[in-house]
Design a protein around this motif. Structure first.
Motif, PDB file in Angstrom:
ATOM      1  N   GLY A 121       0.813  -1.202   0.000  1.00  0.00           N
ATOM      2  CA  GLY A 121       0.000   0.000   0.000  1.00  0.00           C
ATOM      3  C   GLY A 121       0.849   1.255   0.000  1.00  0.00           C
ATOM      4  N   ARG A 122       0.307   2.332  -0.598  1.00  0.00           N
ATOM      5  CA  ARG A 122       0.969   3.639  -0.661  1.00  0.00           C
ATOM      6  C   ARG A 122       2.351   3.565  -1.298  1.00  0.00           C
ATOM      7  NH1 ARG A 122      -0.596   6.666   5.063  1.00  0.00           N
ATOM      8  NH2 ARG A 122      -2.873   6.452   4.825  1.00  0.00           N
ATOM      9  N   GLY A 123       2.497   2.677  -2.281  1.00  0.00           N
ATOM     10  CA  GLY A 123       3.745   2.580  -3.026  1.00  0.00           C
ATOM     11  C   GLY A 123       4.825   1.732  -2.377  1.00  0.00           C
ATOM     12  N   ALA A 124       4.606   1.256  -1.172  1.00  0.00           N
ATOM     13  CA  ALA A 124       5.628   0.450  -0.496  1.00  0.00           C
ATOM     14  C   ALA A 124       5.579  -0.985  -1.005  1.00  0.00           C
ATOM     15  CB  ALA A 124       5.420   0.479   1.012  1.00  0.00           C
ATOM     16  N   LEU A 125       6.759  -1.591  -1.184  1.00  0.00           N
ATOM     17  CA  LEU A 125       6.881  -2.967  -1.667  1.00  0.00           C
ATOM     18  C   LEU A 125       7.724  -3.782  -0.696  1.00  0.00           C
ATOM     19  CD1 LEU A 125       7.569  -2.421  -5.496  1.00  0.00           C
ATOM     20  CD2 LEU A 125       5.406  -3.029  -4.410  1.00  0.00           C
ATOM     21  N   ARG A 126       7.439  -5.067  -0.645  1.00  0.00           N
ATOM     22  CA  ARG A 126       8.240  -5.997   0.145  1.00  0.00           C
ATOM     23  C   ARG A 126       8.639  -7.156  -0.754  1.00  0.00           C
ATOM     24  NH1 ARG A 126       5.575  -8.118   5.467  1.00  0.00           N
ATOM     25  NH2 ARG A 126       4.010  -8.828   3.977  1.00  0.00           N
ATOM     26  N   ARG A 127       9.918  -7.448  -0.796  1.00  0.00           N
ATOM     27  CA  ARG A 127      10.407  -8.550  -1.624  1.00  0.00           C
ATOM     28  C   ARG A 127      10.371  -9.848  -0.823  1.00  0.00           C
ATOM     29  NH1 ARG A 127      14.774  -7.450  -6.023  1.00  0.00           N
ATOM     30  NH2 ARG A 127      12.819  -6.581  -6.810  1.00  0.00           N
ATOM     31  N   VAL A 128       9.729 -10.847  -1.417  1.00  0.00           N
ATOM     32  CA  VAL A 128       9.567 -12.141  -0.769  1.00  0.00           C
ATOM     33  C   VAL A 128      10.199 -13.199  -1.669  1.00  0.00           C
ATOM     34  CG1 VAL A 128       7.927 -13.807   0.163  1.00  0.00           C
ATOM     35  CG2 VAL A 128       7.412 -11.365   0.285  1.00  0.00           C
ATOM     36  N   ARG A 129      10.931 -14.096  -1.066  1.00  0.00           N
ATOM     37  CA  ARG A 129      11.551 -15.197  -1.806  1.00  0.00           C
ATOM     38  C   ARG A 129      10.987 -16.507  -1.250  1.00  0.00           C
ATOM     39  NH1 ARG A 129      16.402 -16.044  -4.763  1.00  0.00           N
ATOM     40  NH2 ARG A 129      17.227 -18.152  -4.532  1.00  0.00           N
ATOM     41  N   VAL A 130      10.316 -17.263  -2.097  1.00  0.00           N
ATOM     42  CA  VAL A 130       9.687 -18.518  -1.677  1.00  0.00           C
ATOM     43  C   VAL A 130      10.169 -19.637  -2.582  1.00  0.00           C
ATOM     44  CG1 VAL A 130       7.639 -17.407  -0.721  1.00  0.00           C
ATOM     45  CG2 VAL A 130       7.665 -18.059  -3.119  1.00  0.00           C
ATOM     46  N   GLN A 131      10.083 -20.840  -2.062  1.00  0.00           N
ATOM     47  CA  GLN A 131      10.478 -22.022  -2.809  1.00  0.00           C
ATOM     48  C   GLN A 131       9.448 -23.121  -2.575  1.00  0.00           C
ATOM     49  OE1 GLN A 131      14.473 -23.188  -2.031  1.00  0.00           O
ATOM     50  NE2 GLN A 131      14.678 -24.391  -3.915  1.00  0.00           N
ATOM     51  N   GLY A 132       9.110 -23.816  -3.638  1.00  0.00           N
ATOM     52  CA  GLY A 132       8.122 -24.876  -3.512  1.00  0.00           C
ATOM     53  C   GLY A 132       6.736 -24.402  -3.888  1.00  0.00           C
ATOM     54  N   PRO A 133       5.750 -25.239  -3.780  1.00  0.00           N
ATOM     55  CA  PRO A 133       4.385 -24.860  -4.152  1.00  0.00           C
ATOM     56  C   PRO A 133       3.892 -23.680  -3.315  1.00  0.00           C
ATOM     57  CG  PRO A 133       4.566 -27.235  -3.885  1.00  0.00           C
ATOM     58  CD  PRO A 133       5.833 -26.648  -3.370  1.00  0.00           C
ATOM     59  N   VAL A 134       3.235 -22.730  -3.967  1.00  0.00           N
ATOM     60  CA  VAL A 134       2.753 -21.523  -3.296  1.00  0.00           C
ATOM     61  C   VAL A 134       1.538 -20.996  -4.048  1.00  0.00           C
ATOM     62  CG1 VAL A 134       4.289 -20.016  -4.631  1.00  0.00           C
ATOM     63  CG2 VAL A 134       3.451 -19.257  -2.414  1.00  0.00           C
ATOM     64  N   VAL A 135       0.638 -20.352  -3.314  1.00  0.00           N
ATOM     65  CA  VAL A 135      -0.515 -19.673  -3.904  1.00  0.00           C
ATOM     66  C   VAL A 135      -0.222 -18.179  -3.911  1.00  0.00           C
ATOM     67  CG1 VAL A 135      -2.990 -19.235  -3.740  1.00  0.00           C
ATOM     68  CG2 VAL A 135      -2.069 -21.464  -3.075  1.00  0.00           C
ATOM     69  N   VAL A 136      -0.415 -17.534  -5.062  1.00  0.00           N
ATOM     70  CA  VAL A 136      -0.088 -16.119  -5.237  1.00  0.00           C
ATOM     71  C   VAL A 136      -1.318 -15.399  -5.784  1.00  0.00           C
ATOM     72  CG1 VAL A 136       1.386 -14.461  -6.435  1.00  0.00           C
ATOM     73  CG2 VAL A 136       2.350 -16.620  -5.636  1.00  0.00           C
ATOM     74  N   THR A 137      -1.672 -14.276  -5.165  1.00  0.00           N
ATOM     75  CA  THR A 137      -2.747 -13.433  -5.700  1.00  0.00           C
ATOM     76  C   THR A 137      -2.135 -12.187  -6.318  1.00  0.00           C
ATOM     77  OG1 THR A 137      -3.108 -12.256  -3.615  1.00  0.00           O
ATOM     78  CG2 THR A 137      -4.366 -14.277  -3.978  1.00  0.00           C
ATOM     79  N   CYS A 138      -2.697 -11.765  -7.427  1.00  0.00           N
ATOM     80  CA  CYS A 138      -2.171 -10.653  -8.210  1.00  0.00           C
ATOM     81  C   CYS A 138      -2.793  -9.335  -7.736  1.00  0.00           C
ATOM     82  CB  CYS A 138      -2.456 -10.898  -9.688  1.00  0.00           C
ATOM     83  SG  CYS A 138      -1.731  -9.673 -10.793  1.00  0.00           S
TER      84      CYS A 138
END
Length: 263
Positions: A138-155
């Motif tokens: 929100g408000r332009g802030a981003l967080r970088r996440v690194r995951v491995q293996g099966p994952v559910v992602v929402t756009c």
């Protein structure tokens, strides 16, 4: 890498015609940009696959359709199919378009499949066998996440725009109807009551808020409080009536007191 994109039967917000939600088209572009993808397909659970056929022209080579009656919960059918094919990434939009739009399907699937979920992703990239995700805070802030293996992602809606629709790509794509589906579970009934909007009356300054209901009624009808301190005038002179009205309005705080004359 195997990627499944969840598709919903959206409706156009103006015409009401079946249309692919824009955010799901953005999820398709995000999936297509992940580099070497061995298998990319869309997954839809519903009574008809015609509502999601537009996704073939947006970049999906095929769509798998699980027949579910209208009004039934699609989560068990989607969870059963995803458990069988075991994709590395399950991409979805934040919510559908034109329907109930609860936005809970990705979370229910992640819980049913015991998978982690990363929400509101604006960018994704494959990196050294893992997945690098940029999550919007929100408000332009981003967080970088690194995951491995099966994952559910929402756009997230701030993700790159969808690919241009290609008619030839839509003709080459296929829709596969799956014969087996788990037992239908009716969706929980949601009691919704629609009423026209009615503005709430504003509280008059100086109106009584405490006491019993009888005391408040007396104050409202002029039997007590500020209204009872007024004078009763019968056929008064217009100038006298105007003075009494102004004095009462100043008494209850509607008008400011007159300024003192300068000497």
């Amino acid at each position: 890498m195997k990627i499944a994109v969840l598709l919903s039967a959206g409706l156009h917000p103006v015409s009401g015609a079946p249309a692919l939600p824009r955010i799901e088209a953005q999820a398709i572009r995000m999936a297509a940009g992940l580099g070497e993808v061995s298998d990319l397909f869309g997954l839809h659970a519903g009574p008809d696959a015609a509502a999601v056929a537009e996704a073939l022209g947006q970049g999906l080579p095929r769509i798998e359709h699980v027949a579910v009656a209208a009004g039934d919960d699609p989560v068990p059918a989607l969870a059963a199919r995803l458990a069988a094919c075991a994709p590395d990434i399950v991409l979805a939009g934040r919510r559908s378009q034109g329907g109930e739009e609860s936005g809970l399907v990705p979370y229910a699937l992640a819980r049913a499949l015991s998978l982690p979920l990363v929400s509101d992703v604006v960018a994704a990239a494959a990196e050294d066998g893992a997945l690098r995700l940029d999550q919007s805070l929100g408000r332009g802030a981003l967080r970088r996440v690194r995951v491995q293996g099966p994952v559910v992602v929402t756009c997230h809606p701030d993700a790159p725009a969808p690919l241009a629709y290609a008619y030839g790509r839509a003709r080459r794509g296929t829709v596969a109807a799956l014969a087996t589906a788990p037992a239908a579970i009716p969706a929980p009934a949601v009691a919704v009551e629609e009423r026209p909007y009615r503005r709430r009356p504003k509280v008059v300054r100086g109106a009584p808020t405490g006491g019993s209901a009888a005391e408040r009624l007396k104050a409202a009808t002029g039997e007590s409080g500020a209204a009872a301190s007024g004078r009763l005038l019968i056929q008064p002179d217009p100038a006298d009536a105007a003075r009494e009205i102004l004095a009462y309005l100043r008494q209850i705080g509607v008008l400011a007191a007159p300024a003192a004359p300068k000497t």
